[in-house]
Design an enzyme around this catalytic site. Structure first.
Site, short mmCIF file in Angstrom:
data_model
loop_
_atom_site.label_atom_id
_atom_site.label_comp_id
_atom_site.label_asym_id
_atom_site.label_seq_id
_atom_site.Cartn_x
_atom_site.Cartn_y
_atom_site.Cartn_z
N ASN A 9 0.93 -1.19 0.12
CA ASN A 9 -0.11 -0.08 -0.11
C ASN A 9 0.78 1.15 0.08
OD1 ASN A 9 -1.78 2.14 0.41
ND2 ASN A 9 -2.57 1.54 2.41
N TRP A 10 1.03 1.80 -1.00
CA TRP A 10 1.85 2.90 -1.40
C TRP A 10 1.32 4.40 -0.50
CZ3 TRP A 10 3.62 2.92 -7.06
CH2 TRP A 10 4.41 1.89 -7.57
N LYS A 11 0.01 4.19 -0.17
CA LYS A 11 -0.49 5.63 0.37
C LYS A 11 -0.49 6.60 -0.44
CE LYS A 11 -0.04 3.02 4.88
NZ LYS A 11 0.04 2.95 6.26
N HIS A 94 -9.14 1.01 5.15
CA HIS A 94 -8.06 1.13 5.82
C HIS A 94 -8.07 2.07 7.08
CE1 HIS A 94 -3.62 2.54 6.56
NE2 HIS A 94 -3.34 1.30 5.93
N GLU A 96 -6.35 4.55 8.03
CA GLU A 96 -6.28 6.03 7.79
C GLU A 96 -7.57 6.59 7.21
OE1 GLU A 96 -2.63 5.59 5.81
OE2 GLU A 96 -1.72 4.80 7.52
N GLU A 166 -5.22 -5.20 10.55
CA GLU A 166 -3.77 -3.96 10.67
C GLU A 166 -4.22 -3.41 12.12
OE1 GLU A 166 -2.09 -2.71 6.47
OE2 GLU A 166 -3.71 -1.49 7.03
N GLY A 172 3.19 2.10 10.89
CA GLY A 172 3.89 3.30 10.73
C GLY A 172 4.67 3.53 11.93
N SER A 212 3.97 -2.21 10.25
CA SER A 212 5.40 -2.21 10.34
C SER A 212 6.14 -3.46 10.26
CB SER A 212 5.85 -2.12 11.75
OG SER A 212 5.48 -0.65 12.17
N GLY A 233 3.16 -1.13 4.37
CA GLY A 233 3.14 0.41 3.98
C GLY A 233 4.50 0.71 3.61
N GLY A 234 5.28 1.35 4.54
CA GLY A 234 6.70 1.99 4.31
C GLY A 234 7.65 1.18 3.78
P1 13P Z 1 3.51 0.05 7.62
O1 13P Z 1 4.16 -1.04 7.22
O2 13P Z 1 4.31 1.25 7.28
O3 13P Z 1 3.26 0.18 9.18
O4 13P Z 1 1.97 0.54 7.26
C1 13P Z 1 0.94 -0.56 7.19
C2 13P Z 1 -0.06 -0.28 6.61
O5 13P Z 1 -0.83 0.54 6.97
C3 13P Z 1 -0.36 -0.80 5.10
O6 13P Z 1 -1.95 -0.80 4.77
#
Ligand code: 13P
Length: 249
Positions: A9-11, A94, A96, A166, A172, A212, A233-234
């Site tokens: 997920n590149w956000k 998600h 967020e 999640e 994050g 993470s 994510g990251g």
């Molecule tokens: P991180 O891997 O950066 O913690 O993010 C997880 C995430 O929200 C994937 O959708």
């Protein structure tokens, strides 16, 4: 055997040249055929990514969509727009989107239903906040998130569902759920599906862990019985790290 899946997920990251570079780097890696790999770029990079990945084993997903088919929804994107760009998978729910953009169990139920009707595959995200875990409410909360959005679906719609647990406190933050915590929750999730539907359906649903996940911890998390992969994510923003995670099974 359940599908093993790793999705990035590149956000809100990667503009056009950055997308080009990351995809170039990803495409240098051989994708193993026992893992389904997805990347979810921003809306503006979907066509670019689909074009670039034509004939390649990585599938492009969107990060969100609106429940309505069309109409007065400024700034929103419908399922037919995604399908028109050859995107057939969407991340919904998600944390967020829930915390920053007001998505609720009720609004997600509408989005899920709309995506299912459009024939799309859904990566459905859910998970508890830290305060809810500290108060030992995380199982109830997760059960409610699942039941509200998904448990009125007919059995056959579950072919289109990938779950992604999640825990919000692990997103994050660098703090990952321990493999034991992940397994405990994933087993609980599978049990809820079995209770609502049946064992065969529950045994076929892929449940990803997100929060993470890194090359250094992916192997241990993915080795858990009920963890079928990760939503990253990251670490999905660096090709080497992402591919190390894909290869961590
Ligand atoms: P991180 O891997 O950066 O913690 O993010 C997880 C995430 O929200 C994937 O959708």
């Amino acid at each position: 055997m359940r599908n093993q899946i790793v999705a990035g997920n590149w956000k809100m990251n990667n503009n056009t040249p950055e997308t080009e570079l990351l995809l170039d780097n990803l495409m240098q890696h051989v994708i193993r055929d026992d893992v389904s790999v997805y990347v979810a770029p921003a809306f503006t990079q979907l066509s670019q990514s689909v074009e670039k990945l034509k004939g390649h084993a990585i599938t492009v997903a969107a990060q969100n969509m609106n429940a309505a088919a069309s109409g007065a929804h400024t700034g929103e994107i419908s399922s037919s727009m995604l399908i028109g760009t050859e995107v057939h998978t969407v991340i919904l729910g998600h944390s967020e989107r829930r915390s920053l953009y007001g998505e609720t169990n009720d609004s997600l139920k509408l989005k899920v239903s709309s995506a299912i009707d459009a024939g799309m595959k859904i990566i459905f995200c859910f998970g508890e906040e830290l305060s809810e875990r500290k108060e030992n409410k995380h199982f109830d909360l997760v059960k409610k998130q699942l039941a509200s959005a998904l448990f009125e679906l007919p059995s056959d719609a579950w072919n289109q569902i990938i779950l992604a647990y999640e825990p919000v406190w692990a997103i994050g933050t660098g703090e990952t759920a321990s493999p034991k915590q992940a397994q405990e929750m994933h087993a609980f999730i599978r049990q809820q599906i079995e209770n609502q539907y049946d064992k065969s359906l529950a045994d076929h649903v892929s449940i990803l862990y997100g929060g993470s996940v890194k090359p250094s911890n992916a192997k241990e998390i993915f080795s858990m019985t009920d963890v079928d992969g990760g939503l990253i994510g990251g670490a999905s923003l660096k090709a080497e790290d992402f591919m190390d995670i894909v290869n961590a099974f």
